[in-house]
Design a protein around this motif. Structure first.
Motif, PDB file in Angstrom:
ATOM      1  N   ALA A 155       0.822  -1.207   0.000  1.00 48.11           N
ATOM      2  CA  ALA A 155       0.000   0.000   0.000  1.00 48.11           C
ATOM      3  C   ALA A 155       0.855   1.256   0.000  1.00 48.11           C
ATOM      4  N   TYR A 156       1.972   1.214   0.728  1.00 45.41           N
ATOM      5  CA  TYR A 156       2.805   2.410   0.895  1.00 45.41           C
ATOM      6  C   TYR A 156       3.666   2.690  -0.342  1.00 45.41           C
ATOM      7  N   TYR A 157       4.265   1.637  -0.925  1.00 50.16           N
ATOM      8  CA  TYR A 157       5.240   1.853  -1.991  1.00 50.16           C
ATOM      9  C   TYR A 157       4.656   1.779  -3.405  1.00 50.16           C
ATOM     10  N   CYS A 158       3.549   1.089  -3.580  1.00 50.47           N
ATOM     11  CA  CYS A 158       3.060   0.818  -4.932  1.00 50.47           C
ATOM     12  C   CYS A 158       2.091   1.890  -5.420  1.00 50.47           C
ATOM     13  N   ASP A 159       2.226   2.228  -6.692  1.00 51.74           N
ATOM     14  CA  ASP A 159       1.282   3.135  -7.349  1.00 51.74           C
ATOM     15  C   ASP A 159       0.048   2.383  -7.842  1.00 51.74           C
ATOM     16  N   TYR A 160       0.240   1.100  -8.121  1.00 50.80           N
ATOM     17  CA  TYR A 160      -0.823   0.293  -8.726  1.00 50.80           C
ATOM     18  C   TYR A 160      -0.598  -1.151  -8.308  1.00 50.80           C
ATOM     19  N   LEU A 161      -1.676  -1.910  -8.165  1.00 50.16           N
ATOM     20  CA  LEU A 161      -1.580  -3.295  -7.716  1.00 50.16           C
ATOM     21  C   LEU A 161      -2.356  -4.228  -8.641  1.00 50.16           C
ATOM     22  N   TYR A 162      -1.819  -5.438  -8.788  1.00 53.15           N
ATOM     23  CA  TYR A 162      -2.544  -6.554  -9.386  1.00 53.15           C
ATOM     24  C   TYR A 162      -2.672  -7.637  -8.319  1.00 53.15           C
ATOM     25  N   ALA A 163      -3.895  -8.017  -8.004  1.00 50.61           N
ATOM     26  CA  ALA A 163      -4.144  -9.104  -7.057  1.00 50.61           C
ATOM     27  C   ALA A 163      -4.312 -10.394  -7.843  1.00 50.61           C
ATOM     28  N   ILE A 164      -3.510 -11.402  -7.513  1.00 49.47           N
ATOM     29  CA  ILE A 164      -3.516 -12.669  -8.231  1.00 49.47           C
ATOM     30  C   ILE A 164      -4.170 -13.739  -7.359  1.00 49.47           C
ATOM     31  N   LYS A 165      -5.091 -14.487  -7.954  1.00 49.02           N
ATOM     32  CA  LYS A 165      -5.750 -15.585  -7.261  1.00 49.02           C
ATOM     33  C   LYS A 165      -5.877 -16.760  -8.226  1.00 49.02           C
ATOM     34  N   ASN A 166      -5.360 -17.920  -7.812  1.00 45.27           N
ATOM     35  CA  ASN A 166      -5.423 -19.128  -8.646  1.00 45.27           C
ATOM     36  C   ASN A 166      -4.904 -18.884 -10.054  1.00 45.27           C
ATOM     37  N   GLY A 167      -3.810 -18.121 -10.148  1.00 44.08           N
ATOM     38  CA  GLY A 167      -3.153 -17.925 -11.436  1.00 44.08           C
ATOM     39  C   GLY A 167      -3.784 -16.901 -12.340  1.00 44.08           C
ATOM     40  N   GLU A 168      -4.793 -16.169 -11.855  1.00 43.49           N
ATOM     41  CA  GLU A 168      -5.476 -15.184 -12.675  1.00 43.49           C
ATOM     42  C   GLU A 168      -5.505 -13.831 -11.968  1.00 43.49           C
ATOM     43  N   VAL A 169      -5.695 -12.770 -12.738  1.00 41.49           N
ATOM     44  CA  VAL A 169      -5.867 -11.445 -12.143  1.00 41.49           C
ATOM     45  C   VAL A 169      -7.262 -11.366 -11.541  1.00 41.49           C
ATOM     46  N   TYR A 170      -7.312 -11.232 -10.227  1.00 48.38           N
ATOM     47  CA  TYR A 170      -8.592 -11.164  -9.523  1.00 48.38           C
ATOM     48  C   TYR A 170      -9.092  -9.722  -9.433  1.00 48.38           C
ATOM     49  N   ALA A 171      -8.149  -8.786  -9.242  1.00 47.69           N
ATOM     50  CA  ALA A 171      -8.499  -7.371  -9.156  1.00 47.69           C
ATOM     51  C   ALA A 171      -7.259  -6.555  -9.494  1.00 47.69           C
ATOM     52  N   HIS A 172      -7.468  -5.331  -9.967  1.00 46.48           N
ATOM     53  CA  HIS A 172      -6.334  -4.435 -10.187  1.00 46.48           C
ATOM     54  C   HIS A 172      -6.810  -2.996 -10.063  1.00 46.48           C
ATOM     55  N   GLY A 173      -5.864  -2.141  -9.683  1.00 46.00           N
ATOM     56  CA  GLY A 173      -6.186  -0.735  -9.474  1.00 46.00           C
ATOM     57  C   GLY A 173      -5.211  -0.123  -8.492  1.00 46.00           C
ATOM     58  N   THR A 174      -5.536   1.057  -7.986  1.00 45.64           N
ATOM     59  CA  THR A 174      -4.705   1.684  -6.967  1.00 45.64           C
ATOM     60  C   THR A 174      -4.793   0.864  -5.680  1.00 45.64           C
ATOM     61  N   PRO A 175      -3.853   1.050  -4.742  1.00 46.95           N
ATOM     62  CA  PRO A 175      -3.949   0.319  -3.474  1.00 46.95           C
ATOM     63  C   PRO A 175      -5.289   0.514  -2.772  1.00 46.95           C
ATOM     64  N   GLU A 176      -5.833   1.720  -2.815  1.00 44.98           N
ATOM     65  CA  GLU A 176      -7.112   1.979  -2.169  1.00 44.98           C
ATOM     66  C   GLU A 176      -8.256   1.209  -2.839  1.00 44.98           C
ATOM     67  N   GLN A 177      -8.154   1.029  -4.152  1.00 34.75           N
ATOM     68  CA  GLN A 177      -9.190   0.303  -4.883  1.00 34.75           C
ATOM     69  C   GLN A 177      -9.094  -1.206  -4.671  1.00 34.75           C
ATOM     70  N   VAL A 178      -7.879  -1.724  -4.532  1.00 32.95           N
ATOM     71  CA  VAL A 178      -7.670  -3.174  -4.460  1.00 32.95           C
ATOM     72  C   VAL A 178      -7.702  -3.699  -3.029  1.00 32.95           C
ATOM     73  N   LEU A 179      -7.102  -2.970  -2.111  1.00 29.02           N
ATOM     74  CA  LEU A 179      -6.933  -3.486  -0.747  1.00 29.02           C
ATOM     75  C   LEU A 179      -8.158  -3.187   0.114  1.00 29.02           C
TER      76      LEU A 179
END
Length: 253
Positions: free
Chosen positions: A199-223
């Motif tokens: 959350a602190y260092y990243c500008d953007y995140l990709y959340a991976i679940k079971n080998g696929e992109v589950y969610a992506h966006g800013t830390p506030e949007q994903v976490l």
């Protein structure tokens, strides 16, 4: 320099580990991969930096086709800091960092004044100047990881991949390494376990679940509590961390 990976698929044996993953890291952006153990983060990164051969997909650094370009040319633009860096032979810290200049040299070319200056700068950036003549094998895990980072900085890459580089380190070394990388002002793609660090260092995140992109966006949007529960099967509440002024997390089973 932008990194674009499209349609990445990786199978190991009969098991499909990465399933049609696409991602983008814009110029000078710090992008994180998060997700539980075994979700495919490291496998995806290895397929991007050519440690594993994907069954499908393309990877470009600007106009360079990474998967079809020689290792030497890729290494002139792309640096990698991994999780495990054990060696069976010993070098001094200075010699280890000098290895980062290898992609820029011809076969058997000797070290030049410019190479030594670049190595000194890399050691200074990672607070290792006093370690230059120390044995690499004598160092602690956190110190070794800083040496590997210094070696990667000496490559002078335009883009860096961090393959869970802080996973087994204490909080001090995590902060030192990620702060140093952030200060390079280059594109970064990093697999991270610590959500507050992400959350602190990243500008953007990709959340991976079971080998696929589950969610992506800013830390506030994903976490969000909902996404974190889906990924990790734990209850979570988020709050503003008064120290970092970023997201903080309180977990429960």
């Amino acid at each position: 320099m932008e990194l674009t990976a499209k349609g990445m698929e990786v199978r190991i044996g009969k098991k499909e580990i990465v399933k049609n993953v696409s991602l983008l890291v814009k110029n000078q952006q710090f992008v994180g991969l998060i997700g539980p153990n075994g979700c495919g983060k490291s496998t995806l990164l290895k397929s991007i930096y050519k440690s594993l051969v994907p069954q499908k997909g393309t990877v470009f650094l600007d106009d360079m086709d990474v998967l079809k370009t020689s290792e030497k040319k890729v290494s002139q633009r792309l640096g990698v800091v991994g999780q495990f860096n054990e060696m069976n032979f010993d070098l001094t810290v200075g010699q280890m960092v000098m290895l980062g200049r290898t992609p820029h040299k011809k076969l058997l070319e000797s070290d030049k004044r410019e190479d030594y200056a670049i190595v000194e700068e890399a050691l200074a950036r990672t607070n290792l100047l006093d370690y230059k003549d120390r044995s690499f094998l004598s160092l602690s895990g956190g110190e070794k990881q800083r040496v590997i980072l210094a070696r990667t900085i000496a490559q002078q890459p335009k883009f860096m991949i961090l393959d869970e580089p802080t996973n087994h380190l204490d909080i001090r070394y995590q902060l030192e390494i990620l702060s140093c990388v952030k200060g390079l002002n280059i594109g970064v793609l990093a697999a991270l376990h610590d959500l507050e660090m992400a959350a602190y260092y990243c500008d953007y995140l990709y959340a991976i679940k079971n080998g696929e992109v589950y969610a992506h966006g800013t830390p506030e949007q994903v976490l969000t509590p909902e996404t974190i529960e889906s990924l990790y099967q734990v209850k979570c509440q988020t709050y503003i961390n008064p120290v970092t002024n970023g997201l903080g997390f309180a977990f429960g089973i």
